[in-house]
Design a protein around this motif. Structure first.
Motif, PDB file in Angstrom:
ATOM      1  N   ILE B 185       0.831  -1.208   0.000  1.00 18.64           N
ATOM      2  CA  ILE B 185       0.000   0.000   0.000  1.00 18.64           C
ATOM      3  C   ILE B 185       0.863   1.254   0.000  1.00 18.64           C
ATOM      4  N   PRO B 186       0.765   2.063  -1.053  1.00 16.05           N
ATOM      5  CA  PRO B 186       1.446   3.364  -1.027  1.00 16.05           C
ATOM      6  C   PRO B 186       0.632   4.339  -0.189  1.00 16.05           C
ATOM      7  N   HIS B 187       1.057   4.501   1.056  1.00 11.88           N
ATOM      8  CA  HIS B 187       0.305   5.356   1.984  1.00 11.88           C
ATOM      9  C   HIS B 187       0.567   6.835   1.704  1.00 11.88           C
ATOM     10  N   TYR B 188      -0.452   7.644   1.801  1.00 14.65           N
ATOM     11  CA  TYR B 188      -0.216   9.079   2.010  1.00 14.65           C
ATOM     12  C   TYR B 188      -0.816   9.420   3.361  1.00 14.65           C
ATOM     13  N   ARG B 189      -0.226  10.423   4.011  1.00 12.92           N
ATOM     14  CA  ARG B 189      -0.607  10.692   5.396  1.00 12.92           C
ATOM     15  C   ARG B 189      -0.949  12.161   5.582  1.00 12.92           C
ATOM     16  N   LEU B 190      -2.050  12.389   6.276  1.00 14.50           N
ATOM     17  CA  LEU B 190      -2.489  13.748   6.571  1.00 14.50           C
ATOM     18  C   LEU B 190      -2.769  13.846   8.058  1.00 14.50           C
ATOM     19  N   GLU B 191      -2.680  15.051   8.589  1.00 18.08           N
ATOM     20  CA  GLU B 191      -3.070  15.208   9.980  1.00 18.08           C
ATOM     21  C   GLU B 191      -3.788  16.526  10.196  1.00 18.08           C
ATOM     22  N   ARG B 192      -4.589  16.540  11.219  1.00 20.06           N
ATOM     23  CA  ARG B 192      -5.358  17.751  11.513  1.00 20.06           C
ATOM     24  C   ARG B 192      -5.563  17.829  13.023  1.00 20.06           C
ATOM     25  N   THR B 193      -5.375  19.020  13.555  1.00 15.66           N
ATOM     26  CA  THR B 193      -5.606  19.243  14.982  1.00 15.66           C
ATOM     27  C   THR B 193      -7.052  19.668  15.185  1.00 15.66           C
ATOM     28  N   VAL B 194      -7.722  19.022  16.125  1.00 14.84           N
ATOM     29  CA  VAL B 194      -9.137  19.331  16.344  1.00 14.84           C
ATOM     30  C   VAL B 194      -9.346  19.759  17.802  1.00 14.84           C
ATOM     31  N   ASP B 195     -10.113  20.817  17.950  1.00 16.80           N
ATOM     32  CA  ASP B 195     -10.448  21.361  19.267  1.00 16.80           C
ATOM     33  C   ASP B 195     -11.645  20.583  19.817  1.00 16.80           C
ATOM     34  N   LEU B 196     -11.451  19.929  20.949  1.00 13.90           N
ATOM     35  CA  LEU B 196     -12.519  19.092  21.505  1.00 13.90           C
ATOM     36  C   LEU B 196     -13.312  19.780  22.617  1.00 13.90           C
ATOM     37  N   ASP B 197     -13.117  21.090  22.738  1.00  8.71           N
ATOM     38  CA  ASP B 197     -13.804  21.814  23.817  1.00  8.71           C
ATOM     39  C   ASP B 197     -15.310  21.581  23.766  1.00  8.71           C
ATOM     40  N   ALA B 198     -15.901  21.760  22.602  1.00  7.19           N
ATOM     41  CA  ALA B 198     -17.361  21.623  22.485  1.00  7.19           C
ATOM     42  C   ALA B 198     -17.787  20.180  22.747  1.00  7.19           C
ATOM     43  N   LEU B 199     -17.003  19.241  22.230  1.00  2.00           N
ATOM     44  CA  LEU B 199     -17.356  17.832  22.433  1.00  2.00           C
ATOM     45  C   LEU B 199     -17.283  17.467  23.907  1.00  2.00           C
ATOM     46  N   GLN B 200     -16.234  17.941  24.583  1.00  5.21           N
ATOM     47  CA  GLN B 200     -16.108  17.624  26.012  1.00  5.21           C
ATOM     48  C   GLN B 200     -17.260  18.209  26.815  1.00  5.21           C
ATOM     49  N   ARG B 201     -17.653  19.429  26.458  1.00  5.31           N
ATOM     50  CA  ARG B 201     -18.803  20.038  27.149  1.00  5.31           C
ATOM     51  C   ARG B 201     -20.076  19.255  26.859  1.00  5.31           C
ATOM     52  N   HIS B 202     -20.206  18.872  25.616  1.00  8.43           N
ATOM     53  CA  HIS B 202     -21.387  18.105  25.207  1.00  8.43           C
ATOM     54  C   HIS B 202     -21.462  16.795  25.997  1.00  8.43           C
ATOM     55  N   LEU B 203     -20.342  16.089  26.062  1.00 10.41           N
ATOM     56  CA  LEU B 203     -20.336  14.806  26.777  1.00 10.41           C
ATOM     57  C   LEU B 203     -20.547  15.012  28.282  1.00 10.41           C
ATOM     58  N   ALA B 204     -19.963  16.083  28.810  1.00  5.52           N
ATOM     59  CA  ALA B 204     -20.150  16.352  30.238  1.00  5.52           C
ATOM     60  C   ALA B 204     -21.629  16.591  30.536  1.00  5.52           C
ATOM     61  N   ALA B 205     -22.300  17.309  29.642  1.00  3.64           N
ATOM     62  CA  ALA B 205     -23.732  17.579  29.835  1.00  3.64           C
ATOM     63  C   ALA B 205     -24.540  16.291  29.718  1.00  3.64           C
ATOM     64  N   VAL B 206     -24.162  15.461  28.733  1.00  2.33           N
ATOM     65  CA  VAL B 206     -24.861  14.184  28.553  1.00  2.33           C
ATOM     66  C   VAL B 206     -24.647  13.287  29.771  1.00  2.33           C
ATOM     67  N   ASN B 207     -23.410  13.256  30.259  1.00  3.50           N
ATOM     68  CA  ASN B 207     -23.056  12.334  31.337  1.00  3.50           C
ATOM     69  C   ASN B 207     -23.522  12.810  32.707  1.00  3.50           C
ATOM     70  N   ASP B 208     -23.745  14.107  32.817  1.00  2.00           N
ATOM     71  CA  ASP B 208     -23.986  14.712  34.124  1.00  2.00           C
ATOM     72  C   ASP B 208     -25.136  14.063  34.880  1.00  2.00           C
ATOM     73  N   ASP B 209     -26.255  13.860  34.205  1.00  3.54           N
ATOM     74  CA  ASP B 209     -27.404  13.317  34.937  1.00  3.54           C
ATOM     75  C   ASP B 209     -27.590  11.828  34.669  1.00  3.54           C
ATOM     76  N   ARG B 210     -26.504  11.165  34.300  1.00  6.04           N
ATOM     77  CA  ARG B 210     -26.610   9.723  34.053  1.00  6.04           C
ATOM     78  C   ARG B 210     -25.874   8.933  35.116  1.00  6.04           C
ATOM     79  N   PRO B 211     -26.366   7.730  35.433  1.00  4.87           N
ATOM     80  CA  PRO B 211     -25.566   6.852  36.287  1.00  4.87           C
ATOM     81  C   PRO B 211     -24.279   6.460  35.550  1.00  4.87           C
ATOM     82  N   VAL B 212     -23.266   6.116  36.327  1.00  2.00           N
ATOM     83  CA  VAL B 212     -21.952   5.829  35.750  1.00  2.00           C
ATOM     84  C   VAL B 212     -22.061   4.838  34.591  1.00  2.00           C
ATOM     85  N   ALA B 213     -22.929   3.849  34.750  1.00  3.19           N
ATOM     86  CA  ALA B 213     -23.011   2.764  33.768  1.00  3.19           C
ATOM     87  C   ALA B 213     -23.438   3.252  32.391  1.00  3.19           C
TER      88      ALA B 213
END
Lengths: 86, 386
Positions: B185-213
């Protein structure tokens, strides 16, 4: 129940939760240093951590907030959290 | 599929060694969970198969009665080899008896045991159910088998087999596969930096009122975002074989799960682009738990994966330049999430950032396609509410 007995029991609960989540590390849990970072030591990942916290929350009835996870990395810290009234 | 459907009610059919992943050429039955004369139902686990990577429970998808066990345990056979012959049962009687949901037959209930204990027990022909386990939850550990070592009088101990261990065979399988990837396989490689601030907030809100499981880990959001991006950019979702690209008919995402005992397994989440975040999380949890316990199921080890995700987790490297798993044409890698300086609205602020890499097959696509894929993936992660 006195404090030591309760801590001993909690330690057993914690070790059982880790062993159930990561059976491959179970043999090494018997004489574990309670101040060792479990996640560093055993390479446990976020999924393992969630499974361990789930098990502990269910068996002890104590809630473990999401944002406490990064702090709760050793057996002693887990014991402290689980034995402190909310 | 591993068994051929038959029309006649009394016809017989063969159940063959299934392919449990694109890289599986052969396997051996570690344990038969059915006997001649047993009635099997659709979805029933009939055997445990050892592959180069792990032990996997295999199901049958057609009801029948076992007429003959063709392949004994511990014999390595190629994929497609008939393992047992069954007699079809008429549909009426099978309709009156609903299949047991995924339960192993009879007394052979799943005995908790460590993978090592399981292997040793099979090698020594010891029934795990007869051993009192000293592990957590009564799990049988290797040391519990020690007392079973003494062979009954008059029987010869089996000759020692210098066969390679599981981890050696897994190493060989990974070596073969990755050498092929690097060679072909002749690979080509790309990379990108992504800001996860919104995702972390989103998950924190989702997880906040949920039991650990019921909480969601970021890895589930990563996998789902990759699946949705792959659905948008079908040129990266599929396989390269016979000199051409074959687009996947669905988005089947392989997830690389490393094993602490060494090596890795790559179970596949089928139609991952159609799953909700909760469903994705459920699969990921099932797969990870099963991978660690050595109880992956054959339906998860599909040969038709179309793209792979590798996630090094929180303590690993900042980014990963992996090798594509042939015959796929793309591999998406997530490094660890780190708080770093990031410019938002002209100001430098600390943000949780992740380095996402794409390794893609240059025979199938060019960098522009990969770049658009990463842009879509970044948008899904940066705007998790959309």
């Amino acid at each position: 129940m006195n404090h030591d007995a309760s801590a001993t029991q909690l330690r057993q609960t914690i070790v059982a939760a880790i062993a159930a989540t990561a059976p491959d590390v179970a043999p090494e849990l018997a004489d574990l240093d309670p101040d060792l970072d479990l996640f560093e030591e055993f390479g446990l990942d976020s999924m393992d951590r969630l499974n361990i916290m789930t098990s502990l929350a269910q068996s002890t009835g104590v809630d473990i907030p999401d944002d406490r996870y990064p702090h709760l990395t050793t057996i002693n810290r887990l014991i402290t959290h689980l034995s402190t009234p909310a | 599929m591993s068994e051929q459907p038959t029309a006649a009610a009394t016809a017989s059919f063969d159940y063959a060694m299934p392919s449990l992943g694109a890289d599986m050429d052969e396997g051996s039955v570690v344990e038969w969970l059915v006997e001649v004369g047993d009635r099997v139902e659709r979805g029933q686990i009939v055997a445990r198969v050892e592959t180069e990577k792990s032990d996997i429970d295999i199901e049958i998808w057609q009801p029948g009665v076992v007429d003959e066990i063709i392949v004994p345990t511990r014999r390595v056979v190629p994929v497609g080899t008939p393992l047992m012959r069954l007699r079809s049962v008429d549909q009426e009687s099978s309709a009156t008896r609903p299949p047991p949901r995924r339960a192993p037959v009879g007394s052979r209930e799943h005995v908790p045991a460590t993978p090592l204990a399981r292997r040793l027990a099979a090698e020594r022909d010891i029934a795990l159910g007869e051993i009192v386990g000293s592990g957590p939850g009564g799990a049988v550990r290797a040391r519990d088998l020690a007392t079973q070592d003494v062979a009954p009088a008059g029987t010869e101990p089996p000759p020692p087999e210098p066969a390679p261990t599981r981890s050696e065979r897994m190493r060989t399988a990974i070596a073969d596969r990755m050498s092929r990837s690097n060679r072909d396989i002749p690979h080509y490689r790309l990379e990108r930096t992504v800001d996860l601030d919104a995702l972390q907030r989103h998950l924190a809100a989702v997880n906040d009122d949920r039991p650990v499981a019921e909480r969601i880990v970021p890895a589930a959001a990563f996998i789902r975002a990759v699946a949705r991006a792959a659905a948008r950019h079908g040129e990266l979702n599929g396989t390269w074989s016979d000199g051409g690209f074959h687009p996947g008919t669905a988005v089947n995402v392989s997830v690389a799960i490393s094993l602490r005992t060494g090596g890795l397994v790559t179970p596949t989440i089928a139609e991952a682009d159609r799953l909700s975040l909760d469903q994705t999380m459920e699969r990921l949890r099932d797969y990870t738990t099963a991978a660690r316990a050595g109880t992956l199921r054959s339906e998860w080890m599909r040969a038709d994966s179309t793209i792979t995700v590798t996630n090094l987790g929180e303590r690993g490297a900042d980014l990963v330049h992996g090798l594509i798993s042939p015959p796929e044409v793309a591999l998406v890698g997530f490094g660890r999430v780190l708080e770093r300086p990031w410019v938002v609205d002209g100001r430098v602020v600390p943000r949780p950032l992740v380095e996402i890499t794409l390794g893609a097959d240059h025979r199938a696509t060019d960098g522009a396609v990969g770049s658009r894929f990463l842009a879509t993936l970044a948008r899904f992660l940066e705007e998790p509410d959309r």
